[in-house]
Design a protein around this motif. Sequence first.
Motif, PDB file in Angstrom:
ATOM      1  N   GLN A  34       4.220 -21.890  23.908  1.00 20.37           N
ATOM      2  CA  GLN A  34       3.615 -21.375  25.248  1.00 20.37           C
ATOM      3  C   GLN A  34       4.105 -21.993  26.342  1.00 20.37           C
ATOM      4  O   GLN A  34       4.505 -21.031  27.285  1.00 20.37           O
ATOM      5  N   VAL A  35       4.766 -23.187  26.552  1.00 25.01           N
ATOM      6  CA  VAL A  35       5.297 -23.661  27.754  1.00 25.01           C
ATOM      7  C   VAL A  35       6.904 -22.884  27.689  1.00 25.01           C
ATOM      8  O   VAL A  35       7.295 -22.589  28.777  1.00 25.01           O
ATOM      9  N   ALA A  36       7.558 -22.720  26.713  1.00 27.80           N
ATOM     10  CA  ALA A  36       8.736 -21.947  26.621  1.00 27.80           C
ATOM     11  C   ALA A  36       8.648 -20.387  27.253  1.00 27.80           C
ATOM     12  O   ALA A  36       9.602 -19.828  27.876  1.00 27.80           O
ATOM     13  N   ALA A  37       7.463 -19.848  26.675  1.00 22.20           N
ATOM     14  CA  ALA A  37       7.169 -18.466  27.307  1.00 22.20           C
ATOM     15  C   ALA A  37       6.934 -18.477  28.487  1.00 22.20           C
ATOM     16  O   ALA A  37       7.308 -17.424  29.555  1.00 22.20           O
ATOM     17  N   MET A  38       6.344 -19.377  29.289  1.00 23.02           N
ATOM     18  CA  MET A  38       6.300 -19.636  30.875  1.00 23.02           C
ATOM     19  C   MET A  38       7.505 -19.652  31.429  1.00 23.02           C
ATOM     20  O   MET A  38       7.688 -18.799  32.457  1.00 23.02           O
ATOM     21  N   VAL A  39       8.447 -20.441  30.703  1.00 24.44           N
ATOM     22  CA  VAL A  39       9.658 -20.351  31.306  1.00 24.44           C
ATOM     23  C   VAL A  39      10.341 -19.204  31.303  1.00 24.44           C
ATOM     24  O   VAL A  39      11.274 -18.929  32.167  1.00 24.44           O
ATOM     25  N   CYS A  40      10.323 -18.364  30.375  1.00 24.52           N
ATOM     26  CA  CYS A  40      11.019 -17.002  30.053  1.00 24.52           C
ATOM     27  C   CYS A  40      10.246 -16.004  30.715  1.00 24.52           C
ATOM     28  O   CYS A  40      10.646 -14.874  30.265  1.00 24.52           O
ATOM     29  N   GLY A  41       9.301 -16.103  31.542  1.00 22.29           N
ATOM     30  CA  GLY A  41       8.680 -15.032  32.321  1.00 22.29           C
ATOM     31  C   GLY A  41       7.448 -14.346  31.447  1.00 22.29           C
ATOM     32  O   GLY A  41       7.482 -13.181  31.918  1.00 22.29           O
ATOM     33  N   PHE A  42       6.669 -15.076  30.471  1.00 25.98           N
ATOM     34  CA  PHE A  42       5.751 -14.232  29.864  1.00 25.98           C
ATOM     35  C   PHE A  42       4.392 -14.419  30.561  1.00 25.98           C
ATOM     36  O   PHE A  42       3.373 -14.198  29.929  1.00 25.98           O
ATOM     37  N   GLY A  43       4.214 -14.990  31.697  1.00 24.73           N
ATOM     38  CA  GLY A  43       3.085 -15.280  32.454  1.00 24.73           C
ATOM     39  C   GLY A  43       2.498 -16.692  31.977  1.00 24.73           C
ATOM     40  O   GLY A  43       3.019 -17.517  31.235  1.00 24.73           O
ATOM     41  N   ASP A  44       1.440 -17.101  32.835  1.00 25.38           N
ATOM     42  CA  ASP A  44       0.844 -18.468  32.673  1.00 25.38           C
ATOM     43  C   ASP A  44      -0.149 -18.418  31.585  1.00 25.38           C
ATOM     44  O   ASP A  44      -0.902 -17.556  31.092  1.00 25.38           O
ATOM     45  N   GLN A  45       0.284 -19.448  30.546  1.00 31.40           N
ATOM     46  CA  GLN A  45      -0.540 -19.888  29.439  1.00 31.40           C
ATOM     47  C   GLN A  45      -0.773 -18.484  28.417  1.00 31.40           C
ATOM     48  O   GLN A  45      -1.729 -18.378  28.193  1.00 31.40           O
ATOM     49  N   VAL A  46       0.300 -17.691  28.255  1.00 32.40           N
ATOM     50  CA  VAL A  46       0.217 -16.703  27.218  1.00 32.40           C
ATOM     51  C   VAL A  46      -0.284 -17.146  26.098  1.00 32.40           C
ATOM     52  O   VAL A  46       0.039 -18.093  25.652  1.00 32.40           O
ATOM     53  N   SER A  47      -1.224 -16.267  25.649  1.00 31.16           N
ATOM     54  CA  SER A  47      -1.756 -16.555  24.164  1.00 31.16           C
ATOM     55  C   SER A  47      -0.762 -16.362  23.028  1.00 31.16           C
ATOM     56  O   SER A  47       0.185 -15.554  23.038  1.00 31.16           O
ATOM     57  N   TYR A  48      -1.222 -16.953  22.007  1.00 31.25           N
ATOM     58  CA  TYR A  48      -0.278 -16.721  20.740  1.00 31.25           C
ATOM     59  C   TYR A  48      -0.253 -15.287  20.100  1.00 31.25           C
ATOM     60  O   TYR A  48       0.780 -14.594  19.701  1.00 31.25           O
ATOM     61  N   GLU A  49      -1.739 -14.639  20.083  1.00 29.46           N
ATOM     62  CA  GLU A  49      -2.020 -13.352  20.039  1.00 29.46           C
ATOM     63  C   GLU A  49      -0.842 -12.485  20.406  1.00 29.46           C
ATOM     64  O   GLU A  49      -0.116 -11.468  20.145  1.00 29.46           O
ATOM     65  N   LYS A  50      -0.937 -12.726  22.048  1.00 28.25           N
ATOM     66  CA  LYS A  50      -0.124 -11.662  22.958  1.00 28.25           C
ATOM     67  C   LYS A  50       1.495 -11.997  22.696  1.00 28.25           C
ATOM     68  O   LYS A  50       2.170 -11.005  22.416  1.00 28.25           O
ATOM     69  N   LEU A  51       1.940 -13.269  22.465  1.00 31.05           N
ATOM     70  CA  LEU A  51       3.399 -13.433  22.231  1.00 31.05           C
ATOM     71  C   LEU A  51       3.809 -13.016  21.056  1.00 31.05           C
ATOM     72  O   LEU A  51       4.875 -12.276  20.675  1.00 31.05           O
ATOM     73  N   ALA A  52       2.957 -13.153  19.906  1.00 25.11           N
ATOM     74  CA  ALA A  52       3.343 -12.694  18.660  1.00 25.11           C
ATOM     75  C   ALA A  52       3.606 -11.191  18.521  1.00 25.11           C
ATOM     76  O   ALA A  52       4.265 -10.518  17.877  1.00 25.11           O
ATOM     77  N   GLY A  53       2.640 -10.502  19.244  1.00 21.11           N
ATOM     78  CA  GLY A  53       2.782  -9.047  19.395  1.00 21.11           C
ATOM     79  C   GLY A  53       4.035  -8.605  20.205  1.00 21.11           C
ATOM     80  O   GLY A  53       4.707  -7.674  19.551  1.00 21.11           O
TER      81      GLY A  53
END
Length: 389
Positions: free
Chosen positions: A103-122
Motif C-alpha cells: 500500500q505504501v509502495a503504491a502511493m509512492v508509485c502514483g496509485f493514489g492515497d491508501q489504495v485498496s488491495y482489491e483495486k491494486l490487484a485488479g
Amino acid sequence: MTVISNPEDLASFCARQADADFVTVDTEFLRDTTYWPKLCLIQVAGPEEATAIDPIAPGMDLAPLFELFRAKGVTKVFHAARQDLEIFYHITGDLPSPVFDTQVAAMVCGFGDQVSYEKLAGRLAGARIDKSSRFADWTRRPLTPKLLNYALSDVTHLRKVYGKLTRKLERSGRAGWLDEDMAVLTDPATYDLDPARAWLRLKTRSHDRRYLAVLREIATWRESEAQRRDVPRNRVIRDEQLYDIASNAPDTTEALARTRGLNMDFARGRLGHGLLKAVKLALQLPPEALPEAPERDDSESAPGPLIELLKVLLKMKCEEHDVAQKLLASTADLERIALDDDAEVPALHGWRREVFGEDALALKQGRLALAAKGSRLKLVRLDAELETA
C-alpha cells in the motif's frame, strides 16, 4: 488449496520458503468483542506455493512461522501491514523483518492515497477479488472452500503486485523512498500500547492541569483494565464518562454514581472502586507532577490563505512526481509548516523535503510564487529573478 493445522506440516512449509526472496502474508482476525485482535487464520505464499495456516487448531505451534518471519534474507510482503504486524507483535513481542508494504509502495508509485488491495490487484494482477466474505466469522470450523479461496487470494495475487511494484520502484529510483515508512512499521514503539499514554488519544481542549491529571489517571486505569480483561475500552467505561469524571472528580461512591450512565451498583463494585482510587491518586499529586496540556492545535491561528497556497503546491508536486498526497503531507502538516519553518513533520525531512518541503518553505518565505499560464499553473523562482535583476 491447503490448510495447515499441525506444527509438523507448518515446519515443512516454512523450511521450503527459507531460501525464497519473499513471502506474501495476510491475516484474518476478529476484534469486535476483544481488546486484542483474535487471530483466526494466517495466509502465506512463497513464489511457488501458498497455504492457509490455522492458528486455533488444537496443538498448533506457530514457532516455525515466526522463525521464517525473522529470516533477514526473506522479505515479508503485506498490504496495509499495520494491523497484521500489531497481531504478531502482541503474540511474540517481536516483528517480522524486513517488511515491504504494497500500500505504501503504491502511493509512492502514483496509485493514489491508501489504495485498496482489491483495486491494486485488479490493476496490476488482472484479478477480480470477491469481497463478499470479508465480514465472515473466521472462528468457525471447518472453513468453507469459498472462505479459503477468498483468504488465499489475498496472498496469491499479492505476489504479482509485489513484483510489478518493485520493478516500478527500481526503474524510477524510488526504492529508498519506502525506508522511513518501513522503519516505522517495524519499530516496536509503533505498537506499544502503554496504558500511561492512553489519555493522549482522548480529545480535550482543557488546559486545567488538575483536570488533565484526573483524566490521565482514569484513562490509564481503563486501558489497563481493558487489556487485562481483553475487552474493548468502551466496554469498561465510555469516553464521555471519562470526561465527566475528570470534570467532577468524584471522591465518594455517591458522587461517582451521579455520572451519566453509571449507577450505585457500578460505583460500589470493583470497577467503581478502581475509578475512585485513580481519581484520588490524581487529586493527591503535587503541582509539579501535574501533566501539561498536550501540544496545542494551532490550526485555527495558522494563516488560511497560506495554507491554501501550500495545498495547491502540494497538489502540483504530487502530480509532477506521480505520488500520493497523503504520503507527502497531511493538512495538519501544512498547518504546522505555515507556523514554523522547523516544524517536526515528515515533509521537512528526507526525500519528502526534496520533493515538496524545500519549495513549501520557499513559497512561505516569498522566494517562490504560483502563476497561471492559460489553464496551467507554474512555479516562479523569485530568488533567482532577484539575483539576475
